[in-house]
Design a protein around this motif. Structure first.
Motif, mmCIF file in Angstrom:
data_model
loop_
_atom_site.group_PDB
_atom_site.id
_atom_site.type_symbol
_atom_site.label_atom_id
_atom_site.label_comp_id
_atom_site.label_asym_id
_atom_site.label_seq_id
_atom_site.Cartn_x
_atom_site.Cartn_y
_atom_site.Cartn_z
ATOM 1 N N THR A 138 10.797 -1.789 -11.187
ATOM 2 C CA THR A 138 10.196 -2.175 -9.900
ATOM 3 C C THR A 138 10.164 -1.081 -8.846
ATOM 4 O O THR A 138 9.483 -1.231 -7.823
ATOM 5 C CB THR A 138 10.971 -3.356 -9.297
ATOM 6 N N THR A 191 -1.429 -6.492 -11.957
ATOM 7 C CA THR A 191 -1.469 -5.044 -12.075
ATOM 8 C C THR A 191 -0.365 -4.611 -13.027
ATOM 9 O O THR A 191 0.517 -5.401 -13.396
ATOM 10 C CB THR A 191 -1.254 -4.377 -10.713
ATOM 11 N N GLN A 196 -3.240 0.354 -7.397
ATOM 12 C CA GLN A 196 -2.945 -0.233 -8.705
ATOM 13 C C GLN A 196 -1.594 -0.934 -8.735
ATOM 14 O O GLN A 196 -1.420 -1.942 -9.424
ATOM 15 C CB GLN A 196 -2.995 0.867 -9.763
ATOM 16 N N SER A 197 -0.630 -0.426 -7.977
ATOM 17 C CA SER A 197 0.696 -1.051 -7.966
ATOM 18 C C SER A 197 0.802 -2.194 -6.972
ATOM 19 O O SER A 197 1.862 -2.796 -6.823
ATOM 20 C CB SER A 197 1.771 -0.002 -7.658
ATOM 21 N N GLU A 257 -2.127 6.744 -5.238
ATOM 22 C CA GLU A 257 -2.383 6.313 -6.622
ATOM 23 C C GLU A 257 -3.754 5.653 -6.721
ATOM 24 O O GLU A 257 -4.457 5.477 -5.724
ATOM 25 C CB GLU A 257 -1.292 5.349 -7.070
ATOM 26 N N ALA A 272 2.111 -2.674 -12.384
ATOM 27 C CA ALA A 272 3.399 -2.792 -11.690
ATOM 28 C C ALA A 272 3.869 -4.244 -11.648
ATOM 29 O O ALA A 272 5.053 -4.535 -11.846
ATOM 30 C CB ALA A 272 3.290 -2.223 -10.276
ATOM 31 N N GLU A 273 2.941 -5.166 -11.375
ATOM 32 C CA GLU A 273 3.306 -6.585 -11.314
ATOM 33 C C GLU A 273 3.724 -7.109 -12.684
ATOM 34 O O GLU A 273 4.667 -7.905 -12.792
ATOM 35 C CB GLU A 273 2.118 -7.385 -10.778
#
Length: 515
Positions: free
Chosen positions: A414, A339, A287-288, A268, A341-342
């Motif tokens: 998640t 990010t 990014q994640s 990614e 994801a976060e």
């Protein structure tokens, strides 16, 4: 937030001292020297003091941190170290300080006398404010607020990019970049970034001591190791070039590359890369939030980017670089940036931002319709006008337990599952019903890791019931291998007769009873 105590040198500090650290940098051939800045903007140093690079006014080593009074109250915005060693430091008011080894005038003070204490570098920088510094092994670079780049020190390989290979006693502006606004320089003896283009000094490969541009996409970040470089584009693409003796390019082999080659193309988007010229180690963050490392890692050559359990690239250098130096001036302050994801993980079950609730066993779980529609085909179909649930603010769930349904919704935010094997059976049922194949595989992995003699037959029954063939085979083999113990459990005798007969017949065909 980064934990500075992961670096062995900082174990010398007590808890009270560690609590004062705002920024830090560990350097030296054996990662045995350090500089740190407190929340009160006081600068401390400790370590072996090679070439007086601690700046304490002498050449004495110290395990007790010493304060550099010359820098009292000045806020440090950029710091770099060379392997000479020498130190460059820039403050928020644009001042540039240097100290340490000076055999090639890398301190920029017009002579070759060793710098025992920080000296203010002013030659050719009058009315200029320095915002970033970078050290090569025996040369120095500085970037000013108006986008000008200056270089000085050793230039035998043309690394200063000034059109010749003569050493420079004081800062010299790079005229090849005149008219261009440089955005960043960072600890890189052979690369510079200007207005998005990466410029490489090609002397070592073509004996041309001048800057030549490498055009890909606009560059977002560039870093250098001892003899390799990494460039990250604004599209999140990663390129590498240079020496590859330890696999530090991450290409899957140890062949050197004279020109940039793209790596991690199957991963990614990359958001950060890391390297420093004291090591042959490389790292990148996606990014994640996934962190990869490659190159020389604790003496082992890793030729492909390897996923680590770390949450930041700094930890790669603390735990695996040789020596375990820091690749940048590290901040211990909280980073407010999250990010995607976060941010998603943080907002799960958040009543402040949610626009939908699921009620399960009398308990509510707060979610966001948009996230569910993006992540799950079941919900994409549900939230259409012809489904009654699309008009509801609270959706009742009766066929699954609260732990199971909450875990499912959390998985959508998640990509992870944290359930005991017994609850994972219920989640496996849900995954099967909702056609969530990846979740189904995760549940099977949890069950395989958590199988015991006591629950083996229960898990086998569930695998058969939910048509999980791989899991069924795994549980069956476990039961056969522990047949005597399994047949003495309550779960074995509580199953229906048809399944019990089928198990005995199948176990017999496998030779379980021949003795």
């Amino acid at each position: 937030m980064v934990d500075v105590s992961k670096w062995p040198l900082f174990s010398l500090l007590n808890a009270e001292e560690l609590a004062t650290v705002r920024q830090a940098c560990v350097f030296g051939n054996s990662a045995n020297e350090a500089i740190y800045i407190t929340h009160g903007n006081e600068v401390f140093v400790f370590g072996v003091n090679c070439s007086s690079c601690l700046g304490t006014g002498d050449s004495l080593s110290t395990i007790v941190p010493k304060k550099l009074d010359f820098l009292r109250g000045k806020k440090v915005i950029s710091l770099s170290y060379g392997s000479g060693p020498h130190i460059l430091l820039a403050t928020d008011d644009g001042q540039l300080f240097a100290w340490g080894h000076n055999g090639y005038s890398q301190l920029g003070n017009g002579n070759t006398n060793q710098g025992l204490s920080p000296v203010l570098v002013t030659a050719n920088l009058q009315n200029k404010k320095v915002k970033e510094v970078a050290c090569g092994s025996h040369h120095s670079m500085a970037l000013t607020h108006d986008g000008e780049v200056y270089g000085w020190g050793y230039n035998g390989n043309g690394q200063l990019g000034i059109g010749n290979n003569g050493n420079q006693l004081t800062p010299c502006r790079l005229t090849a970049l005149q008219g261009l606004c440089i955005q960043q320089v960072r600890q890189q003896p052979n690369v510079m970034l200007n207005g998005g283009d990466v410029y490489r000094n090609y002397l070592n490969v073509s004996n041309q001591p001048k800057l030549q541009p490498f055009k890909a996409s606009p560059a977002f970040q560039i870093v250098s190791g001892y003899s390799h470089c990494l460039a990250l584009t604004d599209e999140g693409l990663l390129y590498a070039w240079g020496a590859n003796t330890y696999g530090q390019l991450g290409t899957g082999n140890k062949s050197n590359h004279l020109s940039p080659v793209q790596i991690m193309a199957d991963k990614e988007r990359i958001v950060e890369v890391a390297a420093c010229h004291s090591t042959h180690t490389s790292a990148a963050k996606t990014q994640s939030g996934q962190v990869y490392m490659w190159g020389q890692c604790r003496g082992q050559s890793i030729i492909m980017p390897h996923l680590t359990p770390f949450t930041n690239t700094d930890d790669v250098f603390a735990c695996f670089a040789t020596p375990s130096v820091m690749w940048r001036l590290m901040s211990m302050e909280h980073d407010d940036f999250l990010t995607v994801a976060e941010a998603l993980r943080k907002e799960f079950d958040s009543p402040e931002t949610a626009d939908l609730k699921f009620s399960v066993d009398g308990k509510c779980i707060h979610v966001h319709k948009a996230v569910l529609k993006i992540r799950c085909e079941h919900f994409r179909s549900m939230f259409r006008s012809q489904w009654t649930e699309d008009q509801q603010e609270v959706i009742e769930i009766g066929q699954f337990s609260y732990p199971v349904y909450r875990s499912f919704l959390q998985f959508l935010y998640t990509d992870t599952v944290d359930l005991p094997p017994e609850d994972a059976i219920g989640l496996l049922d849900l995954a099967t019903s909702y056609c969530e194949n990846r979740l189904k595989r995760l549940c099977q992995q949890i069950i395989k890791r958590g199988i015991t003699v006591e629950n083996a037959f229960t898990l086998l029954s569930a695998a058969i019931r939910y048509d999980a063939e791989d899991l069924e085979e795994f549980c069956f083999r476990f039961c056969v291998n522990h047949l005597t113990q399994v047949t003495q459990t309550g779960a074995f005798w509580q199953v229906d007769g048809a399944m019990l007969k089928e198990f005995i017949s199948r176990a017999s065909r496998c030779g379980a009873f021949k003795n």
